[in-house]
Scaffold this motif. Sequence first.
Motif, short mmCIF file in Angstrom:
data_model
loop_
_atom_site.label_atom_id
_atom_site.label_comp_id
_atom_site.label_asym_id
_atom_site.label_seq_id
_atom_site.Cartn_x
_atom_site.Cartn_y
_atom_site.Cartn_z
N MET A 1 0.84 -1.18 0.00
CA MET A 1 0.00 0.00 0.00
C MET A 1 0.89 1.24 0.00
SD MET A 1 -3.18 0.74 2.53
CE MET A 1 -4.50 -0.18 1.80
N GLY A 2 0.56 2.27 -0.80
CA GLY A 2 1.35 3.48 -0.93
C GLY A 2 1.12 4.45 0.21
N VAL A 3 1.93 5.47 0.23
CA VAL A 3 1.83 6.50 1.25
C VAL A 3 0.62 7.39 0.94
CG1 VAL A 3 3.02 8.50 2.24
CG2 VAL A 3 4.33 6.49 1.56
N LYS A 4 -0.14 7.69 1.96
CA LYS A 4 -1.32 8.55 1.81
C LYS A 4 -0.87 10.00 1.70
CE LYS A 4 -5.83 9.20 2.21
NZ LYS A 4 -6.58 9.19 1.00
N VAL A 5 -1.29 10.67 0.63
CA VAL A 5 -0.92 12.05 0.39
C VAL A 5 -2.08 12.96 0.78
CG1 VAL A 5 -0.20 13.71 -1.36
CG2 VAL A 5 0.57 11.36 -1.52
N LYS A 6 -1.76 14.02 1.49
CA LYS A 6 -2.81 14.96 1.89
C LYS A 6 -3.29 15.73 0.67
CE LYS A 6 -1.12 15.83 6.55
NZ LYS A 6 -0.61 16.87 7.46
N PRO A 7 -4.62 15.85 0.51
CA PRO A 7 -5.15 16.61 -0.63
C PRO A 7 -4.62 18.05 -0.70
CG PRO A 7 -6.91 15.37 0.42
CD PRO A 7 -5.68 15.22 1.29
N ALA A 8 -4.47 18.69 0.44
CA ALA A 8 -3.97 20.08 0.44
C ALA A 8 -2.55 20.16 -0.09
CB ALA A 8 -4.04 20.66 1.85
N PRO A 55 0.42 29.55 0.45
CA PRO A 55 1.34 28.44 0.77
C PRO A 55 2.72 28.72 0.19
CG PRO A 55 -0.12 27.84 -1.03
CD PRO A 55 -0.58 29.19 -0.53
N LEU A 56 3.71 28.14 0.78
CA LEU A 56 5.07 28.21 0.27
C LEU A 56 5.41 26.87 -0.35
CD1 LEU A 56 6.82 30.00 3.28
CD2 LEU A 56 6.06 31.03 1.13
N LEU A 57 6.24 26.89 -1.37
CA LEU A 57 6.58 25.65 -2.06
C LEU A 57 7.31 24.68 -1.14
CD1 LEU A 57 6.54 23.96 -4.56
CD2 LEU A 57 8.44 25.25 -5.45
N ARG A 58 8.13 25.17 -0.25
CA ARG A 58 8.87 24.27 0.62
C ARG A 58 8.15 24.00 1.94
NH1 ARG A 58 12.90 27.23 4.04
NH2 ARG A 58 12.33 29.40 3.75
N ASP A 59 6.93 24.46 2.05
CA ASP A 59 6.07 24.22 3.19
C ASP A 59 5.82 22.71 3.34
OD1 ASP A 59 4.65 25.44 5.20
OD2 ASP A 59 3.31 26.51 3.85
N PRO A 60 5.67 22.22 4.56
CA PRO A 60 5.31 20.80 4.72
C PRO A 60 3.93 20.50 4.10
CG PRO A 60 5.93 21.75 6.84
CD PRO A 60 5.93 22.86 5.84
N GLU A 61 3.14 21.53 3.93
CA GLU A 61 1.81 21.36 3.34
C GLU A 61 1.82 21.39 1.81
OE1 GLU A 61 -1.25 20.58 4.71
OE2 GLU A 61 0.03 20.16 6.42
N THR A 62 3.00 21.29 1.20
CA THR A 62 3.11 21.24 -0.25
C THR A 62 3.91 20.00 -0.63
OG1 THR A 62 3.05 23.65 -0.44
CG2 THR A 62 3.94 22.45 -2.31
N ASP A 63 3.38 19.24 -1.56
CA ASP A 63 4.05 18.05 -2.07
C ASP A 63 5.04 18.48 -3.16
OD1 ASP A 63 4.80 15.62 -3.19
OD2 ASP A 63 2.77 14.80 -3.17
N VAL A 64 6.26 18.78 -2.75
CA VAL A 64 7.28 19.31 -3.66
C VAL A 64 7.62 18.28 -4.74
CG1 VAL A 64 9.65 20.20 -3.85
CG2 VAL A 64 8.22 20.85 -1.92
N ALA A 65 7.66 17.01 -4.38
CA ALA A 65 7.95 15.97 -5.37
C ALA A 65 6.88 15.95 -6.46
CB ALA A 65 8.04 14.60 -4.68
N TYR A 66 5.63 16.14 -6.07
CA TYR A 66 4.54 16.16 -7.06
C TYR A 66 4.63 17.40 -7.94
CZ TYR A 66 -0.01 14.85 -8.97
OH TYR A 66 -1.03 14.47 -9.81
N GLU A 110 -2.19 15.19 -15.88
CA GLU A 110 -2.68 14.37 -14.76
C GLU A 110 -3.65 13.29 -15.25
OE1 GLU A 110 -2.87 15.87 -10.44
OE2 GLU A 110 -3.76 17.47 -11.65
N LEU A 111 -4.52 13.64 -16.18
CA LEU A 111 -5.47 12.65 -16.69
C LEU A 111 -4.76 11.49 -17.39
CD1 LEU A 111 -8.38 14.83 -18.14
CD2 LEU A 111 -8.49 13.28 -16.17
N ILE A 112 -3.71 11.82 -18.14
CA ILE A 112 -3.02 10.81 -18.94
C ILE A 112 -1.98 10.04 -18.14
CG2 ILE A 112 -1.49 10.50 -20.94
CD1 ILE A 112 -2.90 13.01 -22.15
N VAL A 117 -4.62 9.50 -9.46
CA VAL A 117 -5.49 10.65 -9.17
C VAL A 117 -6.82 10.43 -9.91
CG1 VAL A 117 -5.74 13.16 -9.29
CG2 VAL A 117 -3.46 12.15 -9.03
N PRO A 118 -7.93 10.34 -9.18
CA PRO A 118 -9.23 10.15 -9.83
C PRO A 118 -9.55 11.30 -10.79
CG PRO A 118 -9.41 9.79 -7.46
CD PRO A 118 -8.05 10.36 -7.72
N TYR A 119 -10.17 10.98 -11.93
CA TYR A 119 -10.45 12.01 -12.92
C TYR A 119 -11.30 13.14 -12.34
CZ TYR A 119 -15.26 10.42 -13.74
OH TYR A 119 -16.58 10.11 -13.59
#
Length: 154
Positions: A1-8, A55-66, A110-112, A117-119
Motif C-alpha cells: 500500500m502506498g503513502v497517503k498524500v494529503k489533498p492540500a 502556501p510556500l513551495l517548501r512548506d510541509p503542506e506542499t508536495d514538492v515531489a509532485y 494528470e489525466l493521462i 489521481v481520480p479524474y
Amino acid sequence: MGVKVKPAARRNARQFALQAIYTWQIAKGNVADIEAQFLAADKYEEEDEHQKTEPLLRDPETDVAYFRILFSGVALSHQELDSKMRPYLSRPLQDLDDMEHALLRLAMYELIKCDDVPYKVVINEAIELAKRFGAEDSHKFVNGVLDKAYPRLR
C-alpha cells in the motif's frame, strides 16, 4: 500500500506547477532554471507580510515531489498534451489564453499520466485553479474541455 498524500499538499503542488508552467510558456526558459527559481523564491517571500496567507513551495503542506513531477512532465510532453487536447477545444490552440493553456496542459498531464489521481479530482482541481488564476469564465471552458476529454484518456 502506498503513502497517503494529503489533498492540500497536492493542491498546493498543482498551484505552483501551474505558475511554473505559465512562466515557462511565457519566458520560454530552461525548465531546471525555472524550477530552481520557484524553489528559491520561498526564501524571500517568507518575510513578506501579505504572503503569510499563501502556501510556500517548501512548506510541509506542499508536495514538492509532485510539483516537480507535474512541471517537468508537462514541459517534456507539451506537444503530446497539446495534440491530445486539440480535438476537445472549441477554438484553435493558438487562441487560448496563456493561463488556460497552462492549466489544460497540467490537467491533461494528470489525466493521462497520473492514474492514482481520480479524474473527478483532476477536473475539480482544474476548475478551482481556473477560478483563481484564469479569466472570468475560464473555469467553464476548462470544465467543458476536460469533461469531453477524460472518457477517452482514461
